[in-house]
Scaffold this active site. Structure first.
Site, PDB file in Angstrom:
ATOM      1  N   LYS A 250       0.816  -1.207   0.000  1.00 28.13           N
ATOM      2  CA  LYS A 250       0.000   0.000   0.000  1.00 28.13           C
ATOM      3  C   LYS A 250       0.856   1.267   0.000  1.00 28.13           C
ATOM      4  CE  LYS A 250      -4.250  -1.918   1.806  1.00 28.13           C
ATOM      5  NZ  LYS A 250      -5.042  -2.300   2.961  1.00 28.13           N
ATOM      6  N   ARG A 251       2.125   1.113   0.362  1.00 27.44           N
ATOM      7  CA  ARG A 251       2.996   2.291   0.360  1.00 27.44           C
ATOM      8  C   ARG A 251       3.353   2.751  -1.061  1.00 27.44           C
ATOM      9  NH1 ARG A 251       4.749  -0.193   4.972  1.00 27.44           N
ATOM     10  NH2 ARG A 251       6.221  -1.500   3.870  1.00 27.44           N
TER      11      ARG A 251
END
Ligand code: GLU
Length: 313
Positions: A250-251
């Site tokens: 998700k980063r």
């Protein structure tokens, strides 16, 4: 009937890595004439929010990955948000506790991460059993100063998972994991308990998800056994890696659906993912339904997949 599921945690905009697993879950269930349940795994209120949950539903529908039961679709197993299902987890915890399988644990985070504790390959510490044999008097005394977490007693026994995609995976729960958490000291029910209670309650027969959760599966199978619930079939799918070998997460914001929706059409995104999955000879656009006739688990790689740098640029 085969019942697959999506079980996203709405802790951010949906990411290409999650979508990869959902696409395979959707294809596998649909190929067998089965159905899909959508469950929102929002137990951790600090990390999850309703807006992300809404967005991910919108993203899935935009992509053509509709579900048959869950939020918007309705069904007989509502509610479909884990944050509204704590009574079910409490009942399961009580049932295990009545059988003497659960004990309160007063260890602090610092104690749990003590340097001497052995660590699992996924980085979590193996619980050394510090609070396993406290006397009633010791428990009563500790209860005066802090609320306990609750742990499940695990046996010195090898638990085998016959994964539909990854093959045999085994863990000795006592050696490789230790007594694991069912409820945190702040009252939050653990993922391991909630996912088993919910998949069983919702009639899920097939779990397709990222291979980062393969190592959770022996714990979950043990809970199915204790709760006398029928376990689903498990299919763990490879993770997507960046060109430098890092797991896409998700980063990597440029690979979330917010950004991807601005740049591509649904069939373009599905086509690229299907290519990585071995289900599309090139990265050419294709709709999810168009992949069904030729869907075959045998084509999907078992090892993690490096996404070529130019695939989404
Ligand atoms: N909610 C979990 C996640 O998004 C997935 C749980 C599961 O598929 O069992 O990582």
């Amino acid at each position: 009937m085969v019942t697959g599921r999506f079980a996203p945690s709405p802790s951010g905009r949906m990411h290409i890595g999650n979508l990869f697993a959902y696409l395979l879950a959707w294809l596998s269930a649909r190929k067998q004439g089965g159905r899909i349940v959508l469950r929102i795994e929002d137990l951790d209120a600090q990390r999850c929010n309703a807006e992300y949950a809404q967005q991910l539903q919108d993203d899935l529908l935009w992509l053509g990955l509709a579900w048959d039961e869950g939020p918007l679709a309705g069904g007989n197993h509502a509610p479909y948000e884990q944050s509204r299902r704590t009574a079910f987890y409490e009942a399961a915890l009580d049932a295990l506790r009545e059988r003497g399988l659960v004990y309160p644990c007063f260890c602090t985070r610092a104690e749990l991460h003590a340097a001497s504790a052995p660590h699992r390959s996924d980085g979590q510490a193996v619980y050394p059993g510090t609070c396993r044999n406290l006397t009633a008097a010791q428990v009563a005394e500790r209860l005066r100063t802090r609320p306990p977490a609750y742990r499940l007693r695990v046996p010195d026994e090898e638990i085998s998972v016959q994964d539909g995609h990854m093959g045999l995976y085994r863990e000795n729960l006592s050696r490789d994991c230790g007594d694991f958490l069912l409820r945190r000291s702040d009252g939050l029910y653990a993922y391991q308990l909630a996912v088993v209670v919910d998949d069983a309650a919702m009639g899920v027969t097939e779990v397709v998800r990222g291979s980062d959760l393969l190592s959770s599966t022996p714990r979950q199978l043990f809970l199915y056994r204790l709760l006398e619930l029928p376990p689903p079939a498990f299919y763990h799918v490879p993770l997507l890696l960046s060109a430098d070998g890092r797991r896409l997460s998700k980063r990597d914001r440029d690979l979330n659906l917010g950004v991807l929706r601005e740049r591509y059409k649904p069939e373009e995104i599905i086509g690229k993912l299907a290519y990585l999955a071995g289900l599309n000879p090139t990265a050419a656009p294709v709709g999810a339904a168009g992949l069904l006739p030729a869907f075959d688990w045998g084509a999907v790689p078992v090892r993690d997949i490096v996404a070529p740098e130019n695939l989404f640029s």
